[in-house]
Write a protein that holds these residues in place. Sequence first.
Motif, PDB file in Angstrom:
ATOM      1  N   ARG A 181       0.848  -1.188   0.000  1.00 16.21           N
ATOM      2  CA  ARG A 181       0.000   0.000   0.000  1.00 16.21           C
ATOM      3  C   ARG A 181       0.884   1.239   0.000  1.00 16.21           C
ATOM      4  N   GLU A 182       0.614   2.154  -0.928  1.00 19.55           N
ATOM      5  CA  GLU A 182       1.393   3.390  -0.997  1.00 19.55           C
ATOM      6  C   GLU A 182       0.989   4.326   0.137  1.00 19.55           C
ATOM      7  N   PRO A 183       1.955   4.932   0.821  1.00 21.32           N
ATOM      8  CA  PRO A 183       1.620   5.877   1.895  1.00 21.32           C
ATOM      9  C   PRO A 183       0.745   7.015   1.386  1.00 21.32           C
ATOM     10  N   GLU A 184      -0.190   7.448   2.221  1.00 22.22           N
ATOM     11  CA  GLU A 184      -1.112   8.521   1.867  1.00 22.22           C
ATOM     12  C   GLU A 184      -0.679   9.836   2.511  1.00 22.22           C
ATOM     13  N   LEU A 185      -1.052  10.927   1.853  1.00 23.53           N
ATOM     14  CA  LEU A 185      -0.761  12.243   2.398  1.00 23.53           C
ATOM     15  C   LEU A 185      -1.719  12.533   3.550  1.00 23.53           C
ATOM     16  N   LEU A 186      -1.151  12.937   4.694  1.00 20.12           N
ATOM     17  CA  LEU A 186      -1.932  13.268   5.882  1.00 20.12           C
ATOM     18  C   LEU A 186      -2.267  14.764   5.888  1.00 20.12           C
ATOM     19  N   PHE A 187      -2.798  15.258   6.989  1.00 22.16           N
ATOM     20  CA  PHE A 187      -3.130  16.676   7.186  1.00 22.16           C
ATOM     21  C   PHE A 187      -4.129  17.179   6.132  1.00 22.16           C
ATOM     22  N   PRO A 188      -5.340  16.619   6.134  1.00 27.48           N
ATOM     23  CA  PRO A 188      -6.304  16.893   5.072  1.00 27.48           C
ATOM     24  C   PRO A 188      -6.858  18.312   5.030  1.00 27.48           C
ATOM     25  N   ASN A 189      -6.683  19.082   6.097  1.00 29.70           N
ATOM     26  CA  ASN A 189      -7.241  20.438   6.125  1.00 29.70           C
ATOM     27  C   ASN A 189      -6.170  21.523   6.157  1.00 29.70           C
ATOM     28  N   ALA A 190      -4.925  21.127   6.026  1.00 32.19           N
ATOM     29  CA  ALA A 190      -3.828  22.085   6.182  1.00 32.19           C
ATOM     30  C   ALA A 190      -3.410  22.710   4.858  1.00 32.19           C
ATOM     31  N   LEU A 191      -2.962  23.963   4.954  1.00 32.10           N
ATOM     32  CA  LEU A 191      -2.204  24.558   3.866  1.00 32.10           C
ATOM     33  C   LEU A 191      -0.759  24.086   4.008  1.00 32.10           C
ATOM     34  N   PHE A 192      -0.139  23.712   2.900  1.00 31.66           N
ATOM     35  CA  PHE A 192       1.248  23.250   2.908  1.00 31.66           C
ATOM     36  C   PHE A 192       2.127  24.386   2.387  1.00 31.66           C
ATOM     37  N   VAL A 193       2.957  24.944   3.243  1.00 34.00           N
ATOM     38  CA  VAL A 193       3.762  26.117   2.911  1.00 34.00           C
ATOM     39  C   VAL A 193       5.196  25.673   2.646  1.00 34.00           C
ATOM     40  N   VAL A 194       5.671  25.950   1.429  1.00 35.78           N
ATOM     41  CA  VAL A 194       7.003  25.508   0.983  1.00 35.78           C
ATOM     42  C   VAL A 194       7.614  26.641   0.167  1.00 35.78           C
ATOM     43  N   GLY A 195       8.942  26.712   0.144  1.00 34.47           N
ATOM     44  CA  GLY A 195       9.618  27.693  -0.697  1.00 34.47           C
ATOM     45  C   GLY A 195       9.409  27.404  -2.171  1.00 34.47           C
ATOM     46  N   GLU A 196       9.109  28.439  -2.945  1.00 36.68           N
ATOM     47  CA  GLU A 196       8.826  28.258  -4.371  1.00 36.68           C
ATOM     48  C   GLU A 196      10.039  27.717  -5.120  1.00 36.68           C
ATOM     49  N   GLU A 197      11.198  28.319  -4.883  1.00 37.83           N
ATOM     50  CA  GLU A 197      12.409  27.847  -5.559  1.00 37.83           C
ATOM     51  C   GLU A 197      12.718  26.405  -5.176  1.00 37.83           C
ATOM     52  N   HIS A 198      12.569  26.082  -3.902  1.00 37.04           N
ATOM     53  CA  HIS A 198      12.883  24.728  -3.458  1.00 37.04           C
ATOM     54  C   HIS A 198      11.893  23.717  -4.021  1.00 37.04           C
ATOM     55  N   PHE A 199      10.626  24.097  -4.089  1.00 40.40           N
ATOM     56  CA  PHE A 199       9.626  23.180  -4.621  1.00 40.40           C
ATOM     57  C   PHE A 199       9.966  22.812  -6.065  1.00 40.40           C
ATOM     58  N   LYS A 200      10.354  23.793  -6.855  1.00 43.29           N
ATOM     59  CA  LYS A 200      10.748  23.520  -8.237  1.00 43.29           C
ATOM     60  C   LYS A 200      11.966  22.603  -8.268  1.00 43.29           C
ATOM     61  N   HIS A 201      12.913  22.852  -7.394  1.00 39.68           N
ATOM     62  CA  HIS A 201      14.118  22.003  -7.334  1.00 39.68           C
ATOM     63  C   HIS A 201      13.753  20.566  -6.969  1.00 39.68           C
ATOM     64  N   SER A 202      12.785  20.398  -6.050  1.00 37.52           N
ATOM     65  CA  SER A 202      12.422  19.059  -5.592  1.00 37.52           C
ATOM     66  C   SER A 202      11.807  18.218  -6.703  1.00 37.52           C
ATOM     67  N   LYS A 203      11.213  18.864  -7.685  1.00 42.40           N
ATOM     68  CA  LYS A 203      10.591  18.123  -8.785  1.00 42.40           C
ATOM     69  C   LYS A 203      11.622  17.656  -9.812  1.00 42.40           C
ATOM     70  N   SER A 204      12.781  18.299  -9.815  1.00 40.08           N
ATOM     71  CA  SER A 204      13.845  17.896 -10.730  1.00 40.08           C
ATOM     72  C   SER A 204      15.193  18.136 -10.056  1.00 40.08           C
TER      73      SER A 204
END
Length: 290
Positions: free
Chosen positions: A123-146
């Motif tokens: 079973r693949e792990p599921e994302l928790l925190f169903p009501n939360a806003l997820f705050v991440v750095g924009e530059e870092h988020f782009k880096h994390s995808k590639s």
Amino acid sequence: MQETSFIVIRGNSMRLDGGTMFGNAPKALWQKWIQADERGMIDITSNCLLVRTGNHNLLFETGCGAYLSPDMKARFAVREETHLLLHALAEQGLNDSDITHVVLSHLHFDHAGGLLSAWEPDREPELLFPNALFVVGEEHFKHSKSPHYRDRASFIPGLAEKLQATGRLVLKQGGERLVVGGLTVEFFQSRGHTPGMLSSWIQAQSGTVICTGDLIPGVPWVNLPITMGYDRFAERLVDEKKLMLDRAVAEDALLVFPHDAAHVAARVEHDPVKKRVMPAKVFETLNMTL
């Protein structure tokens, strides 16, 4: 401004190679600060800051979590089978659905793994925190995808896409702010550890608390020259760390560390002998109101 409570809660722990955690420091030096086992491994904790203000519950960092498969848990010496962060929230009368904001300095697995449910076979792990806003750095988020080959093993495959699919992803840049209830969070962007990491400067009614991210993983790394082998650009990190520490002294801010097993926070002051900022008072636990 209304009063705001700050509580450090702990998620899953692991052990990492002390030599790598202290990069440019010889073992003869760093073993004075942290005890290593016979393999040179040291304890690495998941210190997460729970901030409660009005009807808002903010969680800064989620630790490594329990999503790893048994073989990967063995590799990183993650001993606990259950999701300790969820238990820690329960001790505060909360569950993951009560969290309104999850603020992540960056998306390396030891900071973002707690976003996911515990490992189960087939079973693949599921994302928790169903009501939360997820705050991440924009530059870092782009880096994390590639990510670069140098650090791509630090990221959780598919996590960025999971966060984006929620429609609750909030991307921030350095210098931007997040205003929630009785506090203001100002983001300090750095690139020495990983591109676009955000440290959080939380300004409450009567004080400032800084979530350092991996600019300063724990008390020993307050020493300005000390960096990790995991840092992408060590000299840049030292410069960024100095900016953080100088401002922390000026504002008498409390530093909260993500990985220190002995001390979760510290106040700092300028040491006239060493001619740099050093810890002045350390805290083994943190439960305070500002």
